[in-house]
Motif scaffolding. Structure first.
Motif, PDB file in Angstrom:
ATOM      1  N   LEU A  17       0.857  -1.186   0.000  1.00  0.00           N
ATOM      2  CA  LEU A  17       0.000   0.000   0.000  1.00  0.00           C
ATOM      3  C   LEU A  17       0.889   1.231   0.000  1.00  0.00           C
ATOM      4  O   LEU A  17       1.820   1.335   0.805  1.00  0.00           O
ATOM      5  CB  LEU A  17      -0.909   0.022   1.237  1.00  0.00           C
ATOM      6  N   LEU A  18       0.589   2.143  -0.906  1.00  0.00           N
ATOM      7  CA  LEU A  18       1.224   3.448  -0.946  1.00  0.00           C
ATOM      8  C   LEU A  18       0.290   4.375  -0.182  1.00  0.00           C
ATOM      9  O   LEU A  18      -0.826   4.659  -0.625  1.00  0.00           O
ATOM     10  CB  LEU A  18       1.403   3.889  -2.393  1.00  0.00           C
ATOM     11  N   ILE A  19       0.715   4.782   1.010  1.00  0.00           N
ATOM     12  CA  ILE A  19      -0.155   5.488   1.951  1.00  0.00           C
ATOM     13  C   ILE A  19       0.220   6.968   1.989  1.00  0.00           C
ATOM     14  O   ILE A  19       1.345   7.311   2.357  1.00  0.00           O
ATOM     15  CB  ILE A  19      -0.039   4.856   3.349  1.00  0.00           C
ATOM     16  N   PRO A  20      -0.727   7.849   1.605  1.00  0.00           N
ATOM     17  CA  PRO A  20      -0.408   9.278   1.574  1.00  0.00           C
ATOM     18  C   PRO A  20      -0.377   9.918   2.955  1.00  0.00           C
ATOM     19  O   PRO A  20      -1.284   9.750   3.757  1.00  0.00           O
ATOM     20  CB  PRO A  20      -1.532   9.877   0.728  1.00  0.00           C
ATOM     21  N   LEU A  21       0.721  10.638   3.222  1.00  0.00           N
ATOM     22  CA  LEU A  21       0.835  11.456   4.421  1.00  0.00           C
ATOM     23  C   LEU A  21       0.827  12.917   3.982  1.00  0.00           C
ATOM     24  O   LEU A  21       0.481  13.229   2.847  1.00  0.00           O
ATOM     25  CB  LEU A  21       2.116  11.120   5.184  1.00  0.00           C
ATOM     26  N   LYS A  22       1.240  13.801   4.859  1.00  0.00           N
ATOM     27  CA  LYS A  22       1.221  15.232   4.553  1.00  0.00           C
ATOM     28  C   LYS A  22       2.106  15.581   3.358  1.00  0.00           C
ATOM     29  O   LYS A  22       1.656  16.174   2.396  1.00  0.00           O
ATOM     30  CB  LYS A  22       1.658  16.012   5.795  1.00  0.00           C
ATOM     31  N   ASP A  23       3.388  15.243   3.416  1.00  0.00           N
ATOM     32  CA  ASP A  23       4.337  15.623   2.373  1.00  0.00           C
ATOM     33  C   ASP A  23       5.024  14.437   1.707  1.00  0.00           C
ATOM     34  O   ASP A  23       5.960  14.620   0.947  1.00  0.00           O
ATOM     35  CB  ASP A  23       5.427  16.536   2.955  1.00  0.00           C
ATOM     36  N   LYS A  24       4.616  13.235   2.066  1.00  0.00           N
ATOM     37  CA  LYS A  24       5.266  12.059   1.494  1.00  0.00           C
ATOM     38  C   LYS A  24       4.312  10.881   1.569  1.00  0.00           C
ATOM     39  O   LYS A  24       3.207  10.988   2.094  1.00  0.00           O
ATOM     40  CB  LYS A  24       6.575  11.761   2.212  1.00  0.00           C
ATOM     41  N   ASN A  25       4.763   9.768   1.046  1.00  0.00           N
ATOM     42  CA  ASN A  25       4.011   8.522   1.111  1.00  0.00           C
ATOM     43  C   ASN A  25       4.775   7.525   1.953  1.00  0.00           C
ATOM     44  O   ASN A  25       6.002   7.540   1.992  1.00  0.00           O
ATOM     45  CB  ASN A  25       3.847   7.922  -0.295  1.00  0.00           C
ATOM     46  N   LEU A  26       4.025   6.659   2.618  1.00  0.00           N
ATOM     47  CA  LEU A  26       4.619   5.490   3.264  1.00  0.00           C
ATOM     48  C   LEU A  26       4.363   4.294   2.362  1.00  0.00           C
ATOM     49  O   LEU A  26       3.321   4.214   1.713  1.00  0.00           O
ATOM     50  CB  LEU A  26       3.977   5.213   4.624  1.00  0.00           C
ATOM     51  N   CYS A  67       0.364  10.081  14.847  1.00  0.00           N
ATOM     52  CA  CYS A  67       0.640  10.923  13.685  1.00  0.00           C
ATOM     53  C   CYS A  67       2.094  10.673  13.310  1.00  0.00           C
ATOM     54  O   CYS A  67       3.001  11.040  14.059  1.00  0.00           O
ATOM     55  CB  CYS A  67       0.397  12.397  14.004  1.00  0.00           C
ATOM     56  N   TYR A  68       2.316  10.019  12.180  1.00  0.00           N
ATOM     57  CA  TYR A  68       3.672   9.637  11.769  1.00  0.00           C
ATOM     58  C   TYR A  68       4.563  10.853  11.551  1.00  0.00           C
ATOM     59  O   TYR A  68       5.743  10.839  11.900  1.00  0.00           O
ATOM     60  CB  TYR A  68       3.601   8.773  10.503  1.00  0.00           C
ATOM     61  N   GLU A  69       3.990  11.920  11.000  1.00  0.00           N
ATOM     62  CA  GLU A  69       4.776  13.126  10.775  1.00  0.00           C
ATOM     63  C   GLU A  69       5.291  13.684  12.107  1.00  0.00           C
ATOM     64  O   GLU A  69       6.468  14.025  12.231  1.00  0.00           O
ATOM     65  CB  GLU A  69       3.940  14.209  10.073  1.00  0.00           C
ATOM     66  N   MET A  70       4.425  13.776  13.107  1.00  0.00           N
ATOM     67  CA  MET A  70       4.824  14.314  14.406  1.00  0.00           C
ATOM     68  C   MET A  70       5.803  13.379  15.115  1.00  0.00           C
ATOM     69  O   MET A  70       6.713  13.835  15.803  1.00  0.00           O
ATOM     70  CB  MET A  70       3.598  14.596  15.261  1.00  0.00           C
ATOM     71  N   ALA A 101      -3.038   2.550  15.004  1.00  0.00           N
ATOM     72  CA  ALA A 101      -3.535   3.257  13.826  1.00  0.00           C
ATOM     73  C   ALA A 101      -2.619   4.411  13.492  1.00  0.00           C
ATOM     74  O   ALA A 101      -2.045   5.055  14.372  1.00  0.00           O
ATOM     75  CB  ALA A 101      -4.954   3.761  14.079  1.00  0.00           C
ATOM     76  N   VAL A 102      -2.489   4.678  12.202  1.00  0.00           N
ATOM     77  CA  VAL A 102      -1.712   5.809  11.703  1.00  0.00           C
ATOM     78  C   VAL A 102      -2.684   6.732  10.973  1.00  0.00           C
ATOM     79  O   VAL A 102      -3.474   6.271  10.139  1.00  0.00           O
ATOM     80  CB  VAL A 102      -0.593   5.346  10.747  1.00  0.00           C
ATOM     81  N   LEU A 103      -2.624   8.021  11.289  1.00  0.00           N
ATOM     82  CA  LEU A 103      -3.431   9.013  10.588  1.00  0.00           C
ATOM     83  C   LEU A 103      -2.874   9.167   9.183  1.00  0.00           C
ATOM     84  O   LEU A 103      -1.681   9.427   9.006  1.00  0.00           O
ATOM     85  CB  LEU A 103      -3.382  10.345  11.331  1.00  0.00           C
ATOM     86  N   VAL A 104      -3.720   8.979   8.163  1.00  0.00           N
ATOM     87  CA  VAL A 104      -3.295   9.126   6.771  1.00  0.00           C
ATOM     88  C   VAL A 104      -4.126  10.210   6.100  1.00  0.00           C
ATOM     89  O   VAL A 104      -5.230  10.524   6.547  1.00  0.00           O
ATOM     90  CB  VAL A 104      -3.349   7.785   6.006  1.00  0.00           C
TER      91      VAL A 104
END
Length: 157
Positions: A17-26, A67-70, A101-104
């Motif tokens: 899965l290509l998971i969209p975050l704020k400025d990048k994908n996981l 929140c992965y970014e934080m 859970a990760v916020l996406v």
């Protein structure tokens, strides 16, 4: 007449899965994600860190949300009507936290990847929890270190 079928022990491709975050994908193996669910009400928790956003009730199980970014010491994403949660299977089989859970920031996309299609790239902004930065065709993504993410969560829940 008998036929024999030759099977290889290595899979030809991996579903991810290509998971969209704020400025990048996981980029996560599909098997590591239990479900993508709509954004729902967060229950507050007494956490000493700001990257744990709270908990959600998923199928009768309390699941911590991060929140992965934080977590990677980046700014929090702006509120997004397309936000969702990715329910991730814990890698350590901890009874205290079988899922998190990760916020996406949108709808993840399924990608079928062969190892030869993944190109590691030099990333200037890798966070502490990013294992590597990769390019898959036109898409760039970070592969997170799920064990480190899980250990960090377990220390703070």
């Amino acid at each position: 007449m008998s036929q024999s079928i030759t099977k290889t022990n290595t899979p030809d491709q991996v579903d991810c899965l290509l998971i969209p975050l704020k400025d990048k994908n996981l980029l996560l193996p599909n098997v590591s994600v239990a479900e993508i669910i709509p954004f729902s009400h967060l229950l507050t928790t007494a956490s000493s860190v700001d990257w744990i956003l709270g908990r959600i009730d998923w199928r009768g199980t309390p699941v911590p949300v991060l929140c992965y970014e934080m977590l990677n010491r980046q700014a929090a994403p702006a509120p997004n009507p397309n936000a969702r949660f990715a329910i991730v299977n814990g890698v350590g089989a901890h009874p205290k936290m079988p899922f998190y859970a990760v916020l996406v920031q949108g709808i993840p996309s399924l990608v079928h990847i062969r190892e030869s299609e993944i190109q590691e790239v030099e990333a200037m902004h890798m966070g502490d929890y990013d294992q590597s930065a990769v390019s898959i065709g036109q898409d760039a993504a970070m592969i997170p270190n799920l064990e480190l993410v899980e250990q960090a969560l377990l220390r703070h829940i």
